[in-house]
Write a protein that holds these residues in place. Structure first.
Motif, PDB file in Angstrom:
ATOM      1  N   MET A   1       1.236  -1.030   0.418  1.00 43.06           N
ATOM      2  CA  MET A   1       0.105  -0.386   0.413  1.00 43.06           C
ATOM      3  C   MET A   1       0.321   1.367   0.092  1.00 43.06           C
ATOM      4  O   MET A   1       1.604   1.119   0.376  1.00 43.06           O
ATOM      5  N   GLN A   2       0.771   2.262  -0.092  1.00 43.25           N
ATOM      6  CA  GLN A   2       1.371   3.294  -0.548  1.00 43.25           C
ATOM      7  C   GLN A   2       0.481   4.445   1.029  1.00 43.25           C
ATOM      8  O   GLN A   2      -0.880   4.618   1.216  1.00 43.25           O
ATOM      9  N   VAL A   3       1.764   5.157   1.148  1.00 39.84           N
ATOM     10  CA  VAL A   3       1.623   5.661   2.688  1.00 39.84           C
ATOM     11  C   VAL A   3       2.518   7.194   1.904  1.00 39.84           C
ATOM     12  O   VAL A   3       3.428   6.592   1.376  1.00 39.84           O
ATOM     13  N   GLN A   4       1.200   8.441   2.313  1.00 39.82           N
ATOM     14  CA  GLN A   4       3.115   9.118   2.449  1.00 39.82           C
ATOM     15  C   GLN A   4       3.057   9.515   3.700  1.00 39.82           C
ATOM     16  O   GLN A   4       2.735   9.854   4.995  1.00 39.82           O
ATOM     17  N   VAL A   5       4.498   9.550   4.416  1.00 39.78           N
ATOM     18  CA  VAL A   5       5.759   9.591   5.127  1.00 39.78           C
ATOM     19  C   VAL A   5       6.987  11.111   4.671  1.00 39.78           C
ATOM     20  O   VAL A   5       7.742  11.072   4.041  1.00 39.78           O
ATOM     21  N   ASN A   6       5.679  11.830   5.625  1.00 41.61           N
ATOM     22  CA  ASN A   6       6.658  12.909   5.606  1.00 41.61           C
ATOM     23  C   ASN A   6       7.133  13.865   4.742  1.00 41.61           C
ATOM     24  O   ASN A   6       8.120  14.153   3.911  1.00 41.61           O
ATOM     25  N   GLY A   7       5.712  13.720   3.186  1.00 42.82           N
ATOM     26  CA  GLY A   7       5.324  14.606   2.157  1.00 42.82           C
ATOM     27  C   GLY A   7       5.864  13.510   0.977  1.00 42.82           C
ATOM     28  O   GLY A   7       5.549  13.995   0.379  1.00 42.82           O
ATOM     29  N   GLU A   8       6.620  12.911   1.094  1.00 40.98           N
ATOM     30  CA  GLU A   8       6.728  11.322  -0.074  1.00 40.98           C
ATOM     31  C   GLU A   8       6.398  10.151   0.506  1.00 40.98           C
ATOM     32  O   GLU A   8       6.119   9.166   1.370  1.00 40.98           O
ATOM     33  N   TRP A   9       5.671  10.176  -0.917  1.00 43.21           N
ATOM     34  CA  TRP A   9       4.917   8.757  -0.903  1.00 43.21           C
ATOM     35  C   TRP A   9       6.185   7.457  -0.735  1.00 43.21           C
ATOM     36  O   TRP A   9       7.166   7.133  -1.472  1.00 43.21           O
ATOM     37  N   ASP A  11       6.129   2.878  -0.250  1.00 43.78           N
ATOM     38  CA  ASP A  11       5.273   1.674  -0.252  1.00 43.78           C
ATOM     39  C   ASP A  11       5.822   0.485   1.180  1.00 43.78           C
ATOM     40  O   ASP A  11       6.831   0.067   1.636  1.00 43.78           O
ATOM     41  N   PHE A  12       4.133   0.480   1.847  1.00 43.06           N
ATOM     42  CA  PHE A  12       4.650  -0.842   2.596  1.00 43.06           C
ATOM     43  C   PHE A  12       3.644  -1.584   2.978  1.00 43.06           C
ATOM     44  O   PHE A  12       2.859  -1.919   1.984  1.00 43.06           O
ATOM     45  N   PRO A  13       3.600  -2.271   3.523  1.00 36.66           N
ATOM     46  CA  PRO A  13       2.836  -3.723   3.896  1.00 36.66           C
ATOM     47  C   PRO A  13       2.078  -3.215   3.944  1.00 36.66           C
ATOM     48  O   PRO A  13       1.055  -2.583   4.597  1.00 36.66           O
ATOM     49  N   ASP A  14       0.349  -4.287   3.370  1.00 41.26           N
ATOM     50  CA  ASP A  14      -1.453  -3.935   3.961  1.00 41.26           C
ATOM     51  C   ASP A  14      -0.588  -4.093   5.482  1.00 41.26           C
ATOM     52  O   ASP A  14      -0.043  -4.523   5.971  1.00 41.26           O
ATOM     53  N   ALA A  35       2.559  11.518  14.078  1.00 38.68           N
ATOM     54  CA  ALA A  35       1.276  12.457  13.101  1.00 38.68           C
ATOM     55  C   ALA A  35       0.764  11.393  12.230  1.00 38.68           C
ATOM     56  O   ALA A  35       1.104  11.372  11.222  1.00 38.68           O
ATOM     57  N   LEU A  36      -0.678  10.845  12.454  1.00 39.91           N
ATOM     58  CA  LEU A  36      -1.184   9.822  11.611  1.00 39.91           C
ATOM     59  C   LEU A  36      -2.766  10.857  11.112  1.00 39.91           C
ATOM     60  O   LEU A  36      -3.998  11.034  11.906  1.00 39.91           O
ATOM     61  N   ASN A  37      -2.951  11.511   9.766  1.00 36.09           N
ATOM     62  CA  ASN A  37      -3.366  12.347   8.597  1.00 36.09           C
ATOM     63  C   ASN A  37      -3.643  14.114  10.175  1.00 36.09           C
ATOM     64  O   ASN A  37      -4.591  13.896  10.726  1.00 36.09           O
ATOM     65  N   GLY A  38      -2.624  13.422  10.509  1.00 34.84           N
ATOM     66  CA  GLY A  38      -2.557  15.464  11.308  1.00 34.84           C
ATOM     67  C   GLY A  38      -3.350  15.099  13.138  1.00 34.84           C
ATOM     68  O   GLY A  38      -2.834  16.433  13.981  1.00 34.84           O
ATOM     69  N   GLU A  39      -3.192  13.438  13.588  1.00 32.11           N
ATOM     70  CA  GLU A  39      -3.563  13.453  14.952  1.00 32.11           C
ATOM     71  C   GLU A  39      -2.127  12.912  14.984  1.00 32.11           C
ATOM     72  O   GLU A  39      -1.819  11.741  15.040  1.00 32.11           O
ATOM     73  N   TRP A  46       1.666   2.992  19.354  1.00 32.56           N
ATOM     74  CA  TRP A  46       2.167   2.867  17.987  1.00 32.56           C
ATOM     75  C   TRP A  46       1.151   1.418  17.276  1.00 32.56           C
ATOM     76  O   TRP A  46       1.431   1.256  16.273  1.00 32.56           O
ATOM     77  N   THR A  47       2.199   0.238  18.653  1.00 33.59           N
ATOM     78  CA  THR A  47       2.294  -1.171  17.817  1.00 33.59           C
ATOM     79  C   THR A  47       0.809  -1.368  17.159  1.00 33.59           C
ATOM     80  O   THR A  47       0.376  -2.134  16.826  1.00 33.59           O
ATOM     81  N   GLU A  48      -0.181  -0.970  17.827  1.00 37.33           N
ATOM     82  CA  GLU A  48      -1.931  -1.148  17.504  1.00 37.33           C
ATOM     83  C   GLU A  48      -2.325  -0.436  16.813  1.00 37.33           C
ATOM     84  O   GLU A  48      -3.754  -0.634  16.438  1.00 37.33           O
ATOM     85  N   THR A  49      -1.774   0.483  16.463  1.00 37.46           N
ATOM     86  CA  THR A  49      -2.419   1.271  15.358  1.00 37.46           C
ATOM     87  C   THR A  49      -2.171   1.244  13.849  1.00 37.46           C
ATOM     88  O   THR A  49      -1.262   1.499  14.111  1.00 37.46           O
ATOM     89  N   VAL A  50      -3.130   1.015  13.105  1.00 33.87           N
ATOM     90  CA  VAL A  50      -2.846   0.443  11.824  1.00 33.87           C
ATOM     91  C   VAL A  50      -2.969   1.542  10.790  1.00 33.87           C
ATOM     92  O   VAL A  50      -4.005   2.522  11.338  1.00 33.87           O
ATOM     93  N   VAL A  51      -2.356   1.599   9.980  1.00 36.35           N
ATOM     94  CA  VAL A  51      -1.960   2.857   8.835  1.00 36.35           C
ATOM     95  C   VAL A  51      -3.236   2.412   7.531  1.00 36.35           C
ATOM     96  O   VAL A  51      -2.344   0.823   7.370  1.00 36.35           O
ATOM     97  N   ALA A  52      -4.018   2.752   7.160  1.00 36.69           N
ATOM     98  CA  ALA A  52      -4.729   2.688   6.080  1.00 36.69           C
ATOM     99  C   ALA A  52      -3.811   3.161   4.624  1.00 36.69           C
ATOM    100  O   ALA A  52      -3.490   4.012   4.496  1.00 36.69           O
TER     101      ALA A  52
END
Length: 66
Positions: A1-9, A11-14, A35-39, A46-52
């Motif tokens: 999946m693609q995630v934006q990290v510090n402004g850069e897209w 790839d990370f595992p689902d 911060a995840l989506n500004g929060e 951290w270990t239980e928060t899944v990133v979409a």
């Protein structure tokens, strides 16, 4: 999946967690805030928060100075 990290897209595992993203990004955990989506995500969550897919992650490091 693609995630934006510090402004850069990147790839990370689902179903990756915040902790896994920080580790894969090669950033030391000490002195870091995430911060995840500004929060802010508390370190204890951290270990239980899944990133979409398409999420925005900001990883900030503490800097000493005067």
């Amino acid at each position: 999946m693609q995630v934006q990290v510090n402004g850069e897209w990147r790839d990370f595992p689902d179903e990756s967690t915040v902790a896994q993203l920080v580790e894969v990004a090669g950033i030391p955990e000490r002195g870091v805030a995430v911060a995840l989506n500004g929060e802010v995500v508390r370190r204890g969550e951290w270990t239980e928060t899944v990133v979409a897919k398409g999420a925005r992650i900001d990883i900030l490091t503490a800097v000493q100075g005067g």
